[in-house]
Design an enzyme around this catalytic site. Structure first.
Site, PDB file in Angstrom:
ATOM      1  CE  LYS A  37      -3.634   2.401   2.463  1.00 19.80           C
ATOM      2  NZ  LYS A  37      -4.619   2.357   3.546  1.00 19.80           N
ATOM      3  CE  LYS A  87      -5.993   1.902  -0.559  1.00 20.54           C
ATOM      4  NZ  LYS A  87      -6.456   1.990   0.774  1.00 20.54           N
TER       5      LYS A  87
HETATM    6  C1  PBG Z   1      -7.628   3.436   5.474  1.00 18.20           C
HETATM    7  C2  PBG Z   1      -7.843   3.269   4.023  1.00 18.20           C
HETATM    8  C3  PBG Z   1      -7.619   4.195   2.990  1.00 18.20           C
HETATM    9  C4  PBG Z   1      -8.117   3.618   1.827  1.00 18.20           C
HETATM   10  C5  PBG Z   1      -8.585   2.345   2.164  1.00 18.20           C
HETATM   11  N1  PBG Z   1      -8.395   2.148   3.523  1.00 18.20           N
HETATM   12  C6  PBG Z   1      -7.082   5.579   3.016  1.00 18.20           C
HETATM   13  C7  PBG Z   1      -5.736   5.829   3.522  1.00 18.20           C
HETATM   14  O1  PBG Z   1      -4.905   4.956   3.706  1.00 18.20           O
HETATM   15  O2  PBG Z   1      -5.488   7.008   3.783  1.00 18.20           O
HETATM   16  C8  PBG Z   1      -8.169   4.281   0.487  1.00 18.20           C
HETATM   17  C9  PBG Z   1      -9.159   3.744  -0.490  1.00 18.20           C
HETATM   18  C10 PBG Z   1      -9.448   4.637  -1.652  1.00 18.20           C
HETATM   19  O3  PBG Z   1      -8.828   5.708  -1.853  1.00 18.20           O
HETATM   20  O4  PBG Z   1     -10.338   4.258  -2.415  1.00 18.20           O
HETATM   21  N2  PBG Z   1      -6.481   2.985   6.025  1.00 18.20           N
END
Ligand code: PBG
Length: 333
Positions: A196, A256
């Protein structure tokens, strides 16, 4: 011309093209992300046209619609009321909290739909970080993990099928696996946000949940998530993360965002035999929606081409806000 090889031979007709098609999309590839809130109605999300914050009654109807379209998994994100947010985010393991209530209802009314959850403190934290922020402004790893384990167990108790740690703390997959097993949830899977990235593509999501990092007067708050989410410049590091998650017991690995990281999907596909998921995140969705609204691109064609690119790169599953639209377009084909 005297050519032995003419690749166009196999592109001559639609039936020939379909015979040699390497990848395809199916509604069961999709995981549909949904935002829930305590309100009594549906609330549109400004930067994500077509996506909403759902109250629990309308959530059930929307998940029912997704099921009818062939979608078999949803993931839930909470818009937590401001007064419930604290520095340690303890609301995340309140068994009567929004997410446990939503899961319980969903599993009661639509027991066959797979329910995935997000494990991280950000929707519950007044600081807007995925972990607990120390008085010096450091996002604490080991202290946070205990909270994440309690959050995961609470979600499993409510009936979650797949737990999705998205916080990027070190060692959380192993700790959550152990916590789930200790409580008798050895059948509950972990879909880990393995690679991520610290990405600008999460903007609309943070608006949807009002969960962006924010300054407070009591301590310094890091402006972004770059001390725990990955540096967009790094690819090899994703393999290290994947190896650790696999050793720690992850069932599915996720990359992601998706579109700007197709190379990472491809690398993980080669590195691991586990299923790979791609998250087609909020900013990717917003860009397509905005251009389509202006009439600058053809939404259906662009969305299906994008989703197919994740499959081609090596993903088995795709988290996407386009899930219902894509499923219905596929049905019409
Ligand atoms: C929370 C989380 C996030 C997303 C999914 N879970 C945001 C972040 O890490 O700030 C983002 C998903 C998206 O942008 O569609 N931890």
């Amino acid at each position: 011309m005297d050519l032995t090889y003419r690749p166009r031979r196999l592109r001559r007709s639609s039936s020939l093209r379909s015979l040699v098609q390497e990848h395809s999309l199916h509604p069961t590839d999709f995981i549909y992300p949904l935002f829930v809130h305590e309100g009594v109605d549906i609330e549109p999300i400004r930067a994500m046209p077509g996506a909403n914050r759902w109250d629990l009654d309308n959530l059930i109807a929307e998940v029912e619609r997704a099921w009818q379209l062939g979608i078999r998994c949803v993931v839930l994100f909470p818009k937590v009321d401001e007064p419930l947010k604290t520095e340690d985010g303890a609301e995340c393991f309140n068994p009567d909290g929004l997410i446990p209530r939503a899961i319980t209802r969903l599993k009661k009314e639509l027991p066959d739909m797979t329910v995935m959850t997000d494990v991280a403190l950000d929707p519950y934290s007044c600081d807007g970080h995925d972990g607990i922020v120390s008085s010096q402004g450091v996002v604490l790893n080991d202290e946070t993990i205990e909270f994440l384990c309690r959050q995961a167990v609470t979600q499993a108790q409510a009936g979650a099928d797949l737990i999705g740690p998205s916080d990027m703390m070190d060692g959380r997959v192993g700790a959550i696996r152990e916590a789930l097993d200790e409580e008798g949830f050895e059948h509950v899977g972990i879909i880990s946000y393995t690679a991520k990235y610290s990405s600008a593509y999460y903007g609309p999501f943070r608006e949807a949940l009002d969960s962006a990092p924010r300054a407070t007067s009591t301590k310094p708050i890091p402006k972004d998530k770059s001390t725990y989410q990955m540096n967009p410049a790094n690819a090899r590091e994703a393999i290290t993360e994947a190896q650790l998650d696999e050793q720690e017991g992850a069932d599915i690995l996720m990359v992601k965002p998706g579109l700007a990281y197709l190379d990472i999907i491809y690398r993980l596909r080669k590195e691991s035999e586990l299923p790979i998921a791609a998250y087609n995140v909020s900013g990717e969705y917003a860009m397509v929606k905005a251009a389509a609204e202006k009439g600058w691109i053809e939404e259906e064609a662009v969305v299906l081409e994008t989703l197919l690119s994740f499959k081609r790169a090596g993903a088995d599953l795709i988290l996407t806000y386009h899930a219902c639209d894509a499923a219905s377009w596929l049905r019409e084909k």
